[in-house]
Design an enzyme around this catalytic site. Structure first.
Site, PDB file in Angstrom:
ATOM      1  N   TYR A  47       0.746  -1.188   0.101  1.00 55.28           N
ATOM      2  CA  TYR A  47       0.492  -0.239   0.164  1.00 55.28           C
ATOM      3  C   TYR A  47       0.597   1.490   0.245  1.00 55.28           C
ATOM      4  N   ILE A  48       1.375   1.489   1.318  1.00 53.11           N
ATOM      5  CA  ILE A  48       2.530   2.587   0.912  1.00 53.11           C
ATOM      6  C   ILE A  48       3.531   2.442  -0.045  1.00 53.11           C
ATOM      7  N   LEU A  78       5.753 -10.924  -1.958  1.00 52.41           N
ATOM      8  CA  LEU A  78       3.826 -10.306  -2.250  1.00 52.41           C
ATOM      9  C   LEU A  78       3.518 -11.022  -1.302  1.00 52.41           C
ATOM     10  N   PHE A  85      10.035  -0.742   3.098  1.00 51.14           N
ATOM     11  CA  PHE A  85       8.465  -0.773   3.612  1.00 51.14           C
ATOM     12  C   PHE A  85       8.167  -2.630   4.202  1.00 51.14           C
ATOM     13  N   LYS A 120       1.932  -5.900   9.114  1.00 55.25           N
ATOM     14  CA  LYS A 120       2.101  -5.087   9.859  1.00 55.25           C
ATOM     15  C   LYS A 120       0.762  -5.178  10.715  1.00 55.25           C
ATOM     16  N   SER A 167       6.807   3.611  13.451  1.00 55.02           N
ATOM     17  CA  SER A 167       5.088   3.286  14.099  1.00 55.02           C
ATOM     18  C   SER A 167       5.555   4.485  14.844  1.00 55.02           C
ATOM     19  N   THR A 184       2.591   4.180  16.708  1.00 52.92           N
ATOM     20  CA  THR A 184       2.681   2.336  18.314  1.00 52.92           C
ATOM     21  C   THR A 184       4.025   2.935  19.363  1.00 52.92           C
ATOM     22  N   TYR A 233       3.759  -6.128  17.378  1.00 55.65           N
ATOM     23  CA  TYR A 233       4.235  -5.432  16.093  1.00 55.65           C
ATOM     24  C   TYR A 233       4.822  -4.552  16.331  1.00 55.65           C
ATOM     25  N   LYS A 235       8.634  -2.608  15.523  1.00 57.75           N
ATOM     26  CA  LYS A 235       8.974  -0.834  15.254  1.00 57.75           C
ATOM     27  C   LYS A 235      10.187  -0.448  16.281  1.00 57.75           C
ATOM     28  N   ASN A 245      -1.733   8.068  10.817  1.00 62.16           N
ATOM     29  CA  ASN A 245      -2.661   6.598  10.414  1.00 62.16           C
ATOM     30  C   ASN A 245      -2.866   7.015   8.972  1.00 62.16           C
ATOM     31  N   ASN A 299      -8.382  -1.928  10.177  1.00 63.71           N
ATOM     32  CA  ASN A 299      -8.331  -0.679  10.611  1.00 63.71           C
ATOM     33  C   ASN A 299      -9.870  -0.155   9.666  1.00 63.71           C
TER      34      ASN A 299
HETATM   35  P1  NAD Z   1       1.520  -3.742   2.810  1.00 69.10           P
HETATM   36  O1  NAD Z   1       1.495  -5.018   3.693  1.00 69.10           O
HETATM   37  O2  NAD Z   1       0.654  -3.284   1.425  1.00 69.10           O
HETATM   38  O3  NAD Z   1       2.922  -3.764   2.762  1.00 69.10           O
HETATM   39  C1  NAD Z   1       4.159  -4.230   2.991  1.00 69.10           C
HETATM   40  C2  NAD Z   1       4.958  -4.815   1.610  1.00 69.10           C
HETATM   41  O4  NAD Z   1       5.675  -5.383   2.515  1.00 69.10           O
HETATM   42  C3  NAD Z   1       4.081  -6.196   1.285  1.00 69.10           C
HETATM   43  O5  NAD Z   1       3.863  -6.138  -0.086  1.00 69.10           O
HETATM   44  C4  NAD Z   1       4.336  -7.524   1.703  1.00 69.10           C
HETATM   45  O6  NAD Z   1       4.581  -8.725   0.762  1.00 69.10           O
HETATM   46  C5  NAD Z   1       6.674  -7.341   1.334  1.00 69.10           C
HETATM   47  N1  NAD Z   1       6.463  -7.846   2.530  1.00 69.10           N
HETATM   48  C6  NAD Z   1       6.331  -8.962   3.745  1.00 69.10           C
HETATM   49  N2  NAD Z   1       7.373  -9.050   4.034  1.00 69.10           N
HETATM   50  C7  NAD Z   1       8.198  -9.507   3.348  1.00 69.10           C
HETATM   51  C8  NAD Z   1       9.229  -9.627   2.741  1.00 69.10           C
HETATM   52  N3  NAD Z   1      10.370 -10.147   4.470  1.00 69.10           N
HETATM   53  N4  NAD Z   1      10.355  -9.810   2.163  1.00 69.10           N
HETATM   54  C9  NAD Z   1      10.074  -8.786   1.079  1.00 69.10           C
HETATM   55  N5  NAD Z   1       8.375  -7.894   1.215  1.00 69.10           N
HETATM   56  C10 NAD Z   1       8.132  -8.457   2.381  1.00 69.10           C
HETATM   57  O7  NAD Z   1       2.125  -2.770   4.332  1.00 69.10           O
HETATM   58  P2  NAD Z   1       1.386  -1.064   4.056  1.00 69.10           P
HETATM   59  O8  NAD Z   1       0.179  -0.388   4.772  1.00 69.10           O
HETATM   60  O9  NAD Z   1       2.041  -0.719   3.067  1.00 69.10           O
HETATM   61  O10 NAD Z   1       2.778  -0.633   5.185  1.00 69.10           O
HETATM   62  C11 NAD Z   1       4.316  -1.162   4.941  1.00 69.10           C
HETATM   63  C12 NAD Z   1       5.286  -0.866   5.792  1.00 69.10           C
HETATM   64  O11 NAD Z   1       4.252   0.520   7.212  1.00 69.10           O
HETATM   65  C13 NAD Z   1       4.940  -1.911   7.351  1.00 69.10           C
HETATM   66  O12 NAD Z   1       7.006  -2.062   7.774  1.00 69.10           O
HETATM   67  C14 NAD Z   1       3.998  -1.027   8.134  1.00 69.10           C
HETATM   68  O13 NAD Z   1       4.238  -2.057   9.650  1.00 69.10           O
HETATM   69  C15 NAD Z   1       4.769   0.359   8.212  1.00 69.10           C
HETATM   70  N6  NAD Z   1       3.381   1.523   8.916  1.00 69.10           N
HETATM   71  C16 NAD Z   1       2.208   1.048   8.170  1.00 69.10           C
HETATM   72  C17 NAD Z   1       0.960   1.903   8.593  1.00 69.10           C
HETATM   73  C18 NAD Z   1      -0.271   1.864   8.291  1.00 69.10           C
HETATM   74  O14 NAD Z   1      -1.624   1.529   8.928  1.00 69.10           O
HETATM   75  N7  NAD Z   1      -0.170   1.090   6.995  1.00 69.10           N
HETATM   76  C19 NAD Z   1       1.351   2.371   9.882  1.00 69.10           C
HETATM   77  C20 NAD Z   1       2.225   2.665  10.475  1.00 69.10           C
HETATM   78  C21 NAD Z   1       3.721   1.736  10.003  1.00 69.10           C
HETATM   79  N1  UFG Z   2     -12.343   1.512  14.987  1.00 69.39           N
HETATM   80  C1  UFG Z   2     -13.035   1.273  14.829  1.00 69.39           C
HETATM   81  N2  UFG Z   2     -14.046  -0.075  14.208  1.00 69.39           N
HETATM   82  C2  UFG Z   2     -12.858  -0.197  13.582  1.00 69.39           C
HETATM   83  C3  UFG Z   2     -12.301  -0.555  13.769  1.00 69.39           C
HETATM   84  C4  UFG Z   2     -10.942   0.877  14.018  1.00 69.39           C
HETATM   85  O1  UFG Z   2     -14.188   2.031  15.378  1.00 69.39           O
HETATM   86  O2  UFG Z   2     -13.525  -1.399  12.473  1.00 69.39           O
HETATM   87  C5  UFG Z   2     -11.334   2.477  15.924  1.00 69.39           C
HETATM   88  C6  UFG Z   2     -10.201   2.298  16.580  1.00 69.39           C
HETATM   89  O3  UFG Z   2     -10.982   1.986  17.472  1.00 69.39           O
HETATM   90  C7  UFG Z   2      -9.447   3.190  16.673  1.00 69.39           C
HETATM   91  C8  UFG Z   2      -9.887   4.432  15.248  1.00 69.39           C
HETATM   92  O4  UFG Z   2     -10.781   3.143  14.521  1.00 69.39           O
HETATM   93  O5  UFG Z   2      -9.724   4.362  17.597  1.00 69.39           O
HETATM   94  C9  UFG Z   2      -8.518   3.369  14.255  1.00 69.39           C
HETATM   95  O6  UFG Z   2      -8.659   2.447  14.015  1.00 69.39           O
HETATM   96  P1  UFG Z   2      -7.938   1.416  13.099  1.00 69.39           P
HETATM   97  O7  UFG Z   2      -7.155   0.215  13.586  1.00 69.39           O
HETATM   98  O8  UFG Z   2      -7.525   2.238  11.846  1.00 69.39           O
HETATM   99  O9  UFG Z   2      -5.750   2.265  13.632  1.00 69.39           O
HETATM  100  P2  UFG Z   2      -4.919   2.109  14.767  1.00 69.39           P
HETATM  101  O10 UFG Z   2      -4.363   3.674  15.058  1.00 69.39           O
HETATM  102  O11 UFG Z   2      -5.785   1.305  16.097  1.00 69.39           O
HETATM  103  O12 UFG Z   2      -3.970   1.892  14.665  1.00 69.39           O
HETATM  104  C10 UFG Z   2      -2.757   1.817  13.220  1.00 69.39           C
HETATM  105  C11 UFG Z   2      -2.083   0.775  12.485  1.00 69.39           C
HETATM  106  C12 UFG Z   2      -1.268   0.567  13.368  1.00 69.39           C
HETATM  107  C13 UFG Z   2       0.226   1.662  13.345  1.00 69.39           C
HETATM  108  C14 UFG Z   2      -0.484   2.992  14.276  1.00 69.39           C
HETATM  109  C15 UFG Z   2      -0.379   4.059  14.505  1.00 69.39           C
HETATM  110  O13 UFG Z   2      -2.986  -0.730  12.616  1.00 69.39           O
HETATM  111  O14 UFG Z   2       0.274  -0.510  13.026  1.00 69.39           O
HETATM  112  O15 UFG Z   2      -1.884   2.947  13.516  1.00 69.39           O
HETATM  113  O16 UFG Z   2       0.389   4.142  12.873  1.00 69.39           O
HETATM  114  F1  UFG Z   2       0.499   1.742  14.808  1.00 69.39           F
END
Ligand code: NAD
Ligand code: UFG
Length: 331
Positions: free
Chosen positions: A11-12, A33, A80, A84, A124, A126, A148, A152, A178, A198
Site C-alpha cells: 500500500y504505502i 508478495l 517498507f 503489520k 510507527s 505505536t 508488532y 518497530k 494513520n 483498520n
Molecule cells: P503492506 O502489507 O501493504 O506492504 C508491505 C509489503 O511488504 C507487502 O507488499 C508485503 O508483500 C511485503 N513483505 C512483507 N514481508 C516481506 C519480506 N520478508 N520480504 C519482502 N517483502 C515483504 O503494508 P503497508 O501498509 O504498505 O505498510 C508498509 C510499512 O509501513 C510496514 O513496515 C508497516 O509496518 C509500516 N506502517 C504501516 C502503517 C499503516 O497503517 N499502514 C502504519 C505505520 C507503519
Molecule cells: N476502529 C473502529 N472500528 C473498526 C476499526 C477501527 O471503531 O472496525 C477505531 C479504533 O478503535 C481506533 C480508530 O478506529 O479508535 C483507528 O483504528 P485503526 O485500526 O484504523 O488504527 P490504529 O490507530 O489502531 O492503528 C494503526 C495501525 C498501527 C499503527 C497505528 C499508528 O494499525 O499499526 O495506526 O500508525 F501503529
C-alpha cells in the site's frame, strides 16, 4: 538516485514508488508478495510511464539481497517490507519478530557493505505507547503493548546502533500516524486481504456493501464525542514525506513524525465520509477494542522545519480518494 524499495508492491510502498519516479529517481522493488501482488506496480507504470525492475525476493534472505546489490548500483533503501497486523502479531509473535527485525538487519548490512548510505525506515506512532499527546520525536519511547509495535522499537534501535558504528550511514526513522486514502487517479490504493482491521478500509467496504455495518469500538473514551481519536494522513502526503526525507537526510539518525498534527474521531471520520461521498455508513457502537488507546496525534513541526514537508491533503480528500479507489477496484 537509484532507490531499492523493499515492500514496494504494498500500500504505502506503491504510492512512494510513484512519487520517487515523478521526482526523477530510479526505482527497484524487492517484495515477496506475502501481502500484495504485482498489480499495483503495473498500475504505477501505467500512471508514470516508467519501468520498475521487480525482484520477487524475501528480504530476510541475505543471499538474495546481496545478489540485488551486486547487480545494481543502489544509492539508498526505503524499507517498507514487514508484517503489520497488530492482532495477528499477538498470535504469531515469532513470525513478526523474525520478519520485521531480520529484514531490517539484512538490508542495513547490505547498505553498509555496498556504500548505499541512505536508509529510510517505516516506523510507527505505536512506538510512543501511551505518552502525553501530541507525540513528539524527543519523547522517551515506551514498550509497545504488542509484538508488532515491539518490532518497530527494536528495528529503530538496530538502525540507531548501526548508524553510531558507521559514520557514513544515514538513517531516517519515519514514524507514521494513520495512513489512509489513495492516489487521486483511483488506480492505486489499499487492498487488504480478507476483512480489514483498520477503520478506513472497513468503512469503504461497508460503503460498497461488501460488509453490512461498521462496528465503532467504544464511545466512552475521554474524547470530545467519546470515540477514539487518531491523526489520519493521506497516503500521498505520507509518500511525499519519504521523498523529502531521502533528499534532506543527514549523517546519523534522523527521526520524524509523519502526521498532520490534527486529531479526528471515529464519528467525525464517518460523518465526513458520508458527506463528501454521499453514501451512508451503517454502524453500531460496540465495546472497546483491547489494546486501543483513546487519543493520539502528532507534533508535526520537526518535519515541517527540517524537511520542509507538511501534509497538505484534507480529511475530505482522504475520504473521497479512498472511496474512488474502492469503487474502481475488484468485485
Ligand atoms: P503492506 O502489507 O501493504 O506492504 C508491505 C509489503 O511488504 C507487502 O507488499 C508485503 O508483500 C511485503 N513483505 C512483507 N514481508 C516481506 C519480506 N520478508 N520480504 C519482502 N517483502 C515483504 O503494508 P503497508 O501498509 O504498505 O505498510 C508498509 C510499512 O509501513 C510496514 O513496515 C508497516 O509496518 C509500516 N506502517 C504501516 C502503517 C499503516 O497503517 N499502514 C502504519 C505505520 C507503519
Ligand atoms: N476502529 C473502529 N472500528 C473498526 C476499526 C477501527 O471503531 O472496525 C477505531 C479504533 O478503535 C481506533 C480508530 O478506529 O479508535 C483507528 O483504528 P485503526 O485500526 O484504523 O488504527 P490504529 O490507530 O489502531 O492503528 C494503526 C495501525 C498501527 C499503527 C497505528 C499508528 O494499525 O499499526 O495506526 O500508525 F501503529
Amino acid at each position: 538516485m537509484m532507490i531499492l524499495v523493499s515492500g514496494g508492491a504494498g500500500y504505502i510502498g506503491s504510492h512512494t514508488c510513484l512519487y520517487l519516479l515523478e521526482a526523477g529517481h530510479s526505482v527497484i522493488v524487492a517484495d515477496n508478495l506475502s501481502n500484495s501482488s504485482t498489480e499495483m506496480l503495473e498500475r504505477v507504470k501505467e500512471i508514470t510511464g516508467s519501468d520498475i525492475p521487480f525482484f520477487n525476493v524475501d528480504v530476510t534472505d541475505k543471499d538474495a539481497v546481496e545478489d540485488i546489490f551486486n547487480k545494481n548500483q543502489i544509492d539508498g533503501v526505503i524499507h517498507f517490507a514487514g508484517f503489520k497486523a497488530v492482532g495477528e502479531s499477538v498470535l504469531k509473535p515469532l513470525d513478526y519478530y523474525y520478519n520485521n527485525t531480520v529484514s531490517t538487519m539484512v538490508l542495513a548490512q547490505a547498505c553498509i557493505k555496498h556504500k548505499a548510505e541512505r536508509f529510510v525506515f517505516s516506523s510507527s506512532a505505536t512506538v510512543y505507547g501511551e505518552n502525553k499527546i501530541p507525540f513528539s520525536e524527543d519523547m522517551k519511547l515506551m514498550p509497545a503493548t504488542n509484538p508488532y509495535g515491539q518490532t518497530k522499537v527494536i528495528s529503530e534501535q538496530i538502525l540507531t546502533d548501526a548508524a553510531k558504528a558507521n559514520p557514513d550511514f544515514s538513517v531516517a526513522l519515519l514514524r507514521y500516524f494513520n495512513p489512509v486514502g489513495a492516489h487521486e487517479s483511483g488506480l492505486i490504493g489499499e487492498a487488504p486481504n480478507g476483512i480489514p482491521g483498520n477503520l478506513m478500509p472497513y468503512i469503504t467496504q461497508v460503503a460498497k456493501g461488501r460488509l453490512p455495518k461498521l462496528r465503532v469500538f467504544g464511545n466512552d473514551y475521554n474524547t470530545p464525542d467519546g470515540t477514539g481519536v487518531r491523526d489520519y494522513i493521506h497516503v500521498c502526503d505520507l509518500a511525499l514525506g519519504h521523498i523529502a526525507a531521502l533528499s534532506s537526510i543527514k549523517k546519523g539518525v534522523n527521526v520524524y513524525n509523519l502526521g498532520t498534527g490534527r486529531g479526528t474521531s471515529v464519528m467525525q471520520l464517518i460523518k465526513t465520509f458520508e458527506e463528501v461521498n454521499n453514501v451512508r455508513i451503517p454502524y453500531e457502537i460496540v465495546g472497546r477494542r483491547p489494546g486501543d488507546i483513546a487519543e493520539f496525534y502528532a507534533d508535526a513541526r520537526k518535519a515541517e522545519i527540517e524537511l520542509k514537508w507538511t501534509a497538505k491533503r484534507s480529511l475530505a480528500d482522504m475520504c473521497r480518494d479512498a472511496w474512488r479507489f474502492e469503487k474502481n477496484y475488484g468485485a
